[in-house]
Write a protein that holds these residues in place. Structure first.
Motif, PDB file in Angstrom:
ATOM      1  N   ARG A   1      32.697 -13.417 -22.700  1.00 48.42           N
ATOM      2  CA  ARG A   1      32.651 -14.815 -23.153  1.00 48.42           C
ATOM      3  C   ARG A   1      31.876 -14.922 -24.457  1.00 48.42           C
ATOM      4  N   GLU A   2      30.731 -14.244 -24.506  1.00 44.22           N
ATOM      5  CA  GLU A   2      29.895 -14.280 -25.715  1.00 44.22           C
ATOM      6  C   GLU A   2      30.603 -13.665 -26.915  1.00 44.22           C
ATOM      7  N   GLU A   3      31.488 -12.728 -26.658  1.00 47.66           N
ATOM      8  CA  GLU A   3      32.216 -12.082 -27.755  1.00 47.66           C
ATOM      9  C   GLU A   3      33.503 -12.839 -28.074  1.00 47.66           C
TER      10      GLU A   3
ATOM     11  N   TRP B   1      34.474  -4.837 -24.934  1.00 51.82           N
ATOM     12  CA  TRP B   1      35.762  -4.279 -25.383  1.00 51.82           C
ATOM     13  C   TRP B   1      36.948  -4.987 -24.733  1.00 51.82           C
ATOM     14  N   ALA B   2      36.752  -5.484 -23.532  1.00 50.23           N
ATOM     15  CA  ALA B   2      37.824  -6.255 -22.889  1.00 50.23           C
ATOM     16  C   ALA B   2      38.103  -7.521 -23.695  1.00 50.23           C
ATOM     17  N   ALA B   3      37.029  -8.136 -24.233  1.00 50.77           N
ATOM     18  CA  ALA B   3      37.212  -9.320 -25.078  1.00 50.77           C
ATOM     19  C   ALA B   3      37.995  -8.952 -26.337  1.00 50.77           C
ATOM     20  N   LYS B   4      37.617  -7.850 -26.957  1.00 48.36           N
ATOM     21  CA  LYS B   4      38.324  -7.421 -28.178  1.00 48.36           C
ATOM     22  C   LYS B   4      39.792  -7.151 -27.880  1.00 48.36           C
ATOM     23  N   PHE B   5      40.045  -6.465 -26.780  1.00 48.95           N
ATOM     24  CA  PHE B   5      41.422  -6.159 -26.413  1.00 48.95           C
ATOM     25  C   PHE B   5      42.225  -7.448 -26.232  1.00 48.95           C
ATOM     26  N   SER B   6      41.598  -8.438 -25.588  1.00 49.18           N
ATOM     27  CA  SER B   6      42.334  -9.678 -25.308  1.00 49.18           C
ATOM     28  C   SER B   6      42.654 -10.432 -26.604  1.00 49.18           C
TER      29      SER B   6
END
Ligand SMILES: Cc1cc2nc3c(=O)[nH]c(=O)nc-3n(C[C@H](O)[C@H](O)[C@H](O)COP(=O)(O)OP(=O)(O)OC[C@H]3O[C@@H](n4cnc5c(N)ncnc54)[C@H](O)[C@@H]3O)c2cc1C
Ligand code: SF4
Lengths: 121, 417
Positions: free
Chosen positions: B25-27, B318-323
C-alpha cells in the motif's frame, strides 16, 4: 567463598560462567566468559536477575475466555511464581484497552499489571 | 471494492501478511486485500502472549499481541481491505484465486499480484513414528499454546515435552507458572533446538530438567497417556539398550519442528525448495510463478518475528511494483550454492541487480567460523548454530562487482583459526 553459576545469553555460544564472591558478597572473580559483553551480562544477571512477566487472566461477560497481560516493569525471577498465583485469581471485564492497568501494585512491590490486548466484547 | 480490481492480494494476516500488505500500500498499490481464515488479523501472534517480539524491529520488547496491535492499526489506517473468516482454497499458475466464506460463499479473484503469507504448520506424531498406543493427551506444543493462552484450557497435570524448540521451551515455562508439573524436556540432539535465552529463562529459571541426546521410545496408556519411556541415544540417534526409563505423565507435547504451509503453492505449480519445503524465491521474494511473491514462515521458518516482518516487506514492495508494471524485468539469474556446513540459503537465486537480504542456516554447530558469500562478503562468528539463523545484507553495489560473469555463488562456513 560463595559461588554462583550463570549461563551467559549474550550470544549463541551460551558460555557457562562461574562467579566467586567474598564474605561481603562482592564479586571477586568471574571465570568462563569469553568476552567483555559477557562479563557485563553476568554481573548484571548476578546483581538483579529480572524477567519480563507475562500471563493471561480470566474474563467475565466476554466472548473471549482470556486476556493476555504483562507487568509494566520486569520482576525478579524469584517473584514469577508468586505473581502467577496472584493473577490466577484475577478476573476482568470488557471494555479494556491495551496498556490499561488491570491490577495496580502487584504484591505490594509497586509494579502494575497491564493488558497487552484490547478486550472489546 | 470490487473483487475484479484487486491489485495485490495477500493470503494470511500474520506478521508476514500484514507487513507485506502495508508495504504494498505504501508503495502505491491502490487496492490491497488481505484474506485471512481466522476471525481476526494477527496469525500466530495472538497465542504468543510472552515477550521477545520486536526487539529489533521496534527496539522494544513486546508481547505477541502488542506486536500484532501495531501492525493491525496500520493496516486499518491505510485502508487496506480485509476479508476475515475467509479461506483461500485454490490458486492457479496464472494468479487466479478462489476463496470461501460464509457471507459471500465462493469468491473468485484475479489479482495483479499475490503475496503468499500462510505461515507454517507443526510437525506431528505421524511424522515422528513413536510406537505405542494412541491415547488422548498428545499435543503439538503450538496447539497446547493455543489451548492455554487463548481458549483457557490446561492440557494436563504432568507433562513431558519432546523437542527443545522455542515453542516447547516457552510452553514449559508457561505450564509451570500455571501450576503444571513439567517433568522434563527431551532433546535427541546434543544441543538445544531453540534460542539460548529461552533455555535459560524457560528451563533453568524453573529447574526443569533438560535431557540432551534422549528420545521418547514408547507411549503408554489406553484412554489417556499414563507414561512414556525415554532412552539415551547414540550418535546415530538410535536408542541405547539398557538406558530406558519410564516417566509417569498424562500429557506429551511435541515441539519437533515446523514446515512451511505449502498446499496452495503446490497447487499453483510453484517450485519448492526440497529441503526447506517453501517456495524457491529470488531476492524480491518472487516465486517461480511470475507475480506470486512470498514472505515469512511460508518461505522458511524464522526464529524471530522481526525477520518475518522485514522479509515480507520485501515481498510486498515488489508485489506492488509488479501490479503497477504488469511484470518485472528479469535479469540472468545467479544461483546460491550451499557449501561447507550450510544447510539452507534464502533467497536461492538472485539477479545481481538489486539489494539482497540473505537468511542462512548452518548444518552443525561450530565455533570460530568465517561465513563467506563468494568473494563478496566475509564475516567471522564466535559460533554458528542451526538454531540461530544468520542474516546478511548485501547492497547492490557489492553485487555489481560480479559483473554478470558468474552464474553461481558459493556460500560456505569455513573453520577459522
Ligand atoms: C509457538 C510460537 C512461538 C513463537 N515465539 C516467538 C518469540 O518468542 N519471539 C519471536 O520473535 N518469534 C516467535 N515466534 C515466531 C513468530 O511468531 C512466527 O515466526 C510468525 O508468527 C510467523 O509469521 P507468519 O506471518 O509467517 O505466519 P503466521 O503468524 O502463522 O500467519 C499465517 C496466517 O495465514 C493464515 N492462513 C494460512 N493459510 C490460509 C489460507 N489458505 N487462507 C487464508 N488464510 C490462511 C493463518 O490463519 C494465519 O493467520 C514464535 C512462533 C511460534 C509458532
Ligand atoms: S561470554 Fe561472550 S562469548 Fe560467551 S556467551 Fe557471553 S557474550 Fe557469548
Amino acid at each position: 567463598m560463595v559461588e554462583e553459576k550463570i549461563v551467559c545469553i549474550g550470544c549463541p555460544l551460551g558460555c557457562e560462567t562461574t562467579l566467586k564472591m567474598d564474605d561481603q558478597g562482592e564479586v571477586v572473580k568471574i571465570t568462563g566468559t569469553k568476552c567483555k559483553e559477557g562479563r557485563k551480562y553476568v554481573l548484571e544477571e548476578h546483581r538483579s536477575p529480572v524477567r519480563v512477566f507475562t500471563a493471561t487472566v480470566l474474563t467475565q461477560n466476554s466472548v473471549r475466555p482470556l486476556l493476555p497481560v504483562r507487568t509494566n516493569r520486569p520482576l525478579l525471577k524469584t517473584q514469577l511464581k508468586e505473581a502467577a498465583k496472584v493473577l490466577s485469581k484475577v478476573k476482568v471485564q470488557p471494555p479494556l484497552r491495551m496498556g490499561q492497568i488491570i491490577l495496580p501494585n502487584l504484591m505490594n512491590i509497586g509494579v502494575d499489571v497491564v493488558a497487552t490486548d484490547d478486550l472489546v466484547l | 471494492m470490487k473483487f475484479s480490481e484487486v491489485d495485490v492480494a495477500v493470503i494470511g494476516s500474520g506478521p508476514a501478511g500484514m507487513a507485506a500488505a502495508i508495504k504494498a500500500r505504501e508503495e502505491g498499490a491502490e487496492h490491497v486485500l488481505i484474506l485471512e481464515r481466522q476471525e481476526q488479523l494477527g496469525g500466530l501472534l495472538h497465542q504468543c502472549v510472552h515477550s521477545g517480539f520486536g526487539l529489533l524491529y521496534f527496539g522494544q520488547d513486546l508481547t505477541g499481541p502488542e506486536y500484532a496491535h501495531r501492525f493491525i492499526e496500520k493496516v486499518r489506517d491505510l485502508g487496506i481491505e480485509i476479508l476475515l473468516e475467509t479461506m483461500v482454497t485454490q490458486l492457479s499458475g496464472d494468479r487466479k484465486l478462489t476463496a470461501i466464506n460464509r457471507y459471500e460463499g465462493m469468491i473468485h479473484l484475479h489479482p495483479k499480484s499475490v503475496v503468499l503469507a500462510m505461515g507454517c504448520r507443526e510437525r506431528s506424531r505421524g511424522q515422528l513414528s513413536i510406537p505405542g498406543t494412541r491415547p488422548a493427551g498428545i499435543f503439538t506444543a503450538g496447539t497446547a499454546q493455543r489451548l492455554v493462552n487463548v481458549e483457557g484450557f490446561i492440557p494436563g497435570k504432568k507433562v513431558v515435552i519432546l523437542g527443545s524448540g522455542d515453542i516447547g521451551m516457552i510452553m514449559a515455562r508457561r505450564l509451570t507458572l500455571e501450576g503444571v508439573e513439567v517433568k522434563a524436556v527431551i532433546e535427541i540432539l546434543p544441543y538445544v533446538g531453540g534460542l539460548i535465552r529461552n533455555e535459560v529463562q524457560c528451563l533453568h529459571d524453573f529447574d526443569i530438567p533438560l535431557l540432551l541426546e534422549h528420545t521418547v521410545t514408547q507411549i503408554h496408556g489406553e484412554q489417556r497417556v499414563e507414561a512414556v519411556t525415554i532412552a539415551k541415544v547414540d550418535k546415530h540417534k538410535r536408542p541405547i539398550d539398557g538406558t530406558e526409563q519410564v516417566v509417569e505423565c498424562d500429557t506429551l507435547l511435541l515441539s519437533v519442528g515446523l514446515i512451511p504451509e505449502n498446499e496452495l503453492s503446490r497447487m499453483a505449480g510453484i517450485t519448492l525448495d526440497p529441503l526447506i519445503g517453501g517456495p524457491l524465491v529470488d531476492e524480491r521474494r518472487e516465486t517461480s510463478v511470475p507475480g506470486v511473491f512470498a514472505g515469512g514462515n511460508v518461505v522458511h521458518v524464522h526464529d524471530i518475528v522481526d525477520d518475518v516482518s522485514w522479509e515480507a516487506e520485501i515481498a510486498g514492495s515488489w508485489a506492488a511494483k509488479f501490479s503497477q508494471k504488469g511484470d518485472l524485468e528479469r535479469k540472468e539469474k545467479i544461483t546460491l550454492k550451499p557449501g561447507r556446513n550450510i544447510r539452507s540459503i534464502v533467497p536461492q537465486t538472485i539477479s545481481g541487480q538489486s539489494d539482497v537480504t540473505f537468511y542462512i542456516r548452518v548444518k552443525e554447530m561450530e565455533e570460530k567460523v568465517q561465513l563467506k558469500v563468494g568473494d563478496l562478503y566475509q564475516r567471522s562468528f564466535r559460533v554458528a548454530k542451526p538454531s540461530e539463523m544468520i542474516k546478511v545484507d548485501l547492497p547492490v553495489k557489492e553485487l555489481k562487482k560480479l559483473d554478470g560473469r558468474e552464474s553461481e555463488l558459493n556460500v560456505e562456513c569455513e573453520k577459522g583459526e
